[in-house]
Scaffold this active site. Structure first.
Site, PDB file in Angstrom:
ATOM      1  N   LYS A  88     -16.729  23.831  64.633  1.00 20.71           N
ATOM      2  CA  LYS A  88     -15.849  23.001  63.496  1.00 20.71           C
ATOM      3  C   LYS A  88     -15.304  23.811  62.522  1.00 20.71           C
ATOM      4  O   LYS A  88     -14.791  23.733  61.504  1.00 20.71           O
ATOM      5  CB  LYS A  88     -17.546  22.457  63.161  1.00 20.71           C
ATOM      6  CG  LYS A  88     -16.929  21.141  61.554  1.00 20.71           C
ATOM      7  CD  LYS A  88     -18.539  21.018  61.053  1.00 20.71           C
ATOM      8  CE  LYS A  88     -19.615  22.528  60.285  1.00 20.71           C
ATOM      9  NZ  LYS A  88     -19.827  22.592  59.061  1.00 20.71           N
TER      10      LYS A  88
ATOM     11  N   LYS B  46     -14.493  29.280  51.651  1.00 25.12           N
ATOM     12  CA  LYS B  46     -15.634  29.352  52.784  1.00 25.12           C
ATOM     13  C   LYS B  46     -14.948  29.188  53.899  1.00 25.12           C
ATOM     14  O   LYS B  46     -15.677  30.668  55.290  1.00 25.12           O
ATOM     15  CB  LYS B  46     -16.881  28.567  52.669  1.00 25.12           C
ATOM     16  CG  LYS B  46     -17.746  27.624  53.650  1.00 25.12           C
ATOM     17  CD  LYS B  46     -18.882  29.031  54.308  1.00 25.12           C
ATOM     18  CE  LYS B  46     -19.054  28.762  55.428  1.00 25.12           C
ATOM     19  NZ  LYS B  46     -20.925  30.204  55.664  1.00 25.12           N
TER      20      LYS B  46
END
Ligand code: NAD
Length: 300
Positions: free
Chosen positions: A237, A169
């Protein structure tokens, strides 16, 4: 009899995902920090719980879809307090691979299996059940989770041991972020030099420079519509996660670092809630040129 699924974190992604599990015939026990989405899901047939611990006590498999590593670690304490040996926890949030590995280790000490299974495909993929899901963890746990994940996504891949799903990811988020910045810079250069930006996207799309960002965010770029989509703050983030992982493994990631600083700038300017295609607005400001206009004007 299908396994009972616990679902914790009913936000933009989690609420429609839990709805898909209900529609696939799974009993769902759910909990969210704020009550509104839990009330909505209860009307769709879910059983509400009063805490994450209660979710784990009443479920065979617990799914988490929370913002970031601190929330997942905090909720995991509660889940492990309620879980019995033989349970499976699937964390589908995007968090640090290092934290994912530590949590899986702690779970295993208690006889609880844990998979990291972050997703790509956004809110539309969550609603339509077409997410791409990248899974890290034990093969037997993956085999058990597979039918459940098939209710949520189309591309489901076991990519390695605990943490590997989060690593993949992070790789995904690097490529998307750096590509958005590259497309933004190309559009500003071409446009300021007098070429129609739509024409630039058409021509680049036919060659080696072609990419999905140019297709999916085409309208956002050309119309300066930065309604999310995927928010700058969430992508920021995710780049922090990539950079921390780079530090841990000795991988410098210089281009990722640059785009992370640009996203930091957008956040400081109050644009953290805008779509990540808003990187274009910063490239425009640096060049004092708004794309699609012959004379230099500024949007901000
Ligand atoms: P969100 O902020 O909309 O949802 C998070 C939910 O978790 C909220 O409903 C919040 O009330 C709840 N929550 C927070 N702390 C809690 C706690 N301690 N106990 C119980 N509930 C708690 O976020 P989202 O967009 O649904 O994203 C969730 C995760 O999925 C993030 O890690 C994000 O990076 C990732 N993700 C998001 C997208 C997207 O397009 N939005 C795409 C891919 C991956």
């Amino acid at each position: 009899m299908p396994e009972t699924i616990g679902f914790i974190g009913l936000g933009i992604m989690g609420r429609p995902m839990a709805g898909n599990l209900l529609r696939a015939g799974y009993p769902v026990v759910a909990y969210n920090r704020s009550p509104e989405p839990l009330e909505q899901l209860t009307r769709e047939g879910a059983q509400p719980a009063r805490s994450a611990r209660e979710v784990a006590t009443r479920s065979d498999v617990t799914i988490m879809m929370l913002p970031d590593s601190p929330q997942v670690s905090e909720v995991m304490d509660e889940v492990l307090a309620g879980a019995s040996p033989g349970q499976l926890v699937i964390d589908m949030s995007t968090i640090s691979p290092l934290v994912a590995r530590q949590l899986a280790e702690r779970a295993r000490e208690q006889g609880v299996e844990m998979l990291d299974a972050p997703v790509s495909g956004g809110d539309v993929g969550a609603q339509q059940g077409t997410l791409s899901i990248m899974v890290g963890g034990d093969q037997a746990a993956f085999d058990r989770a597979r039918p459940i994940l098939e209710a949520l996504g189309k591309t489901i891949m076991h990519v390695g041991d605990s943490g590997a799903g989060q690593v993949v990811k992070a790789c995904n988020q690097i490529v998307v972020a750096v590509t958005i910045e590259a497309v933004s810079e190309a559009l500003v250069l071409g446009s300021k030099a007098g070429v129609d930006p739509a024409c630039i996207l058409d021509v680049l799309g036919g060659g080696l420079a072609g990419n999905r960002v140019m297709e999916v965010r085409r309208r956002n770029f050309l119309e300066h519509d930065f309604t999310p989509g995927f928010r700058i703050d969430l992508h920021h983030k995710d780049l922090n996660i990539a950079l921390e992982s780079g530090d841990a493994y000795g991988v410098p990631l210089p281009a990722t670092g640059l785009v992370q600083r640009l996203m930091e700038t957008l956040h400081a300017r109050g644009q953290g809630g805008e779509d990540h295609s808003a990187l274009l607005s910063l490239a425009e400001e640096l060049a004092q040129h708004r794309i699609g206009h012959a004379t230099p004007t500024l949007s901000t």
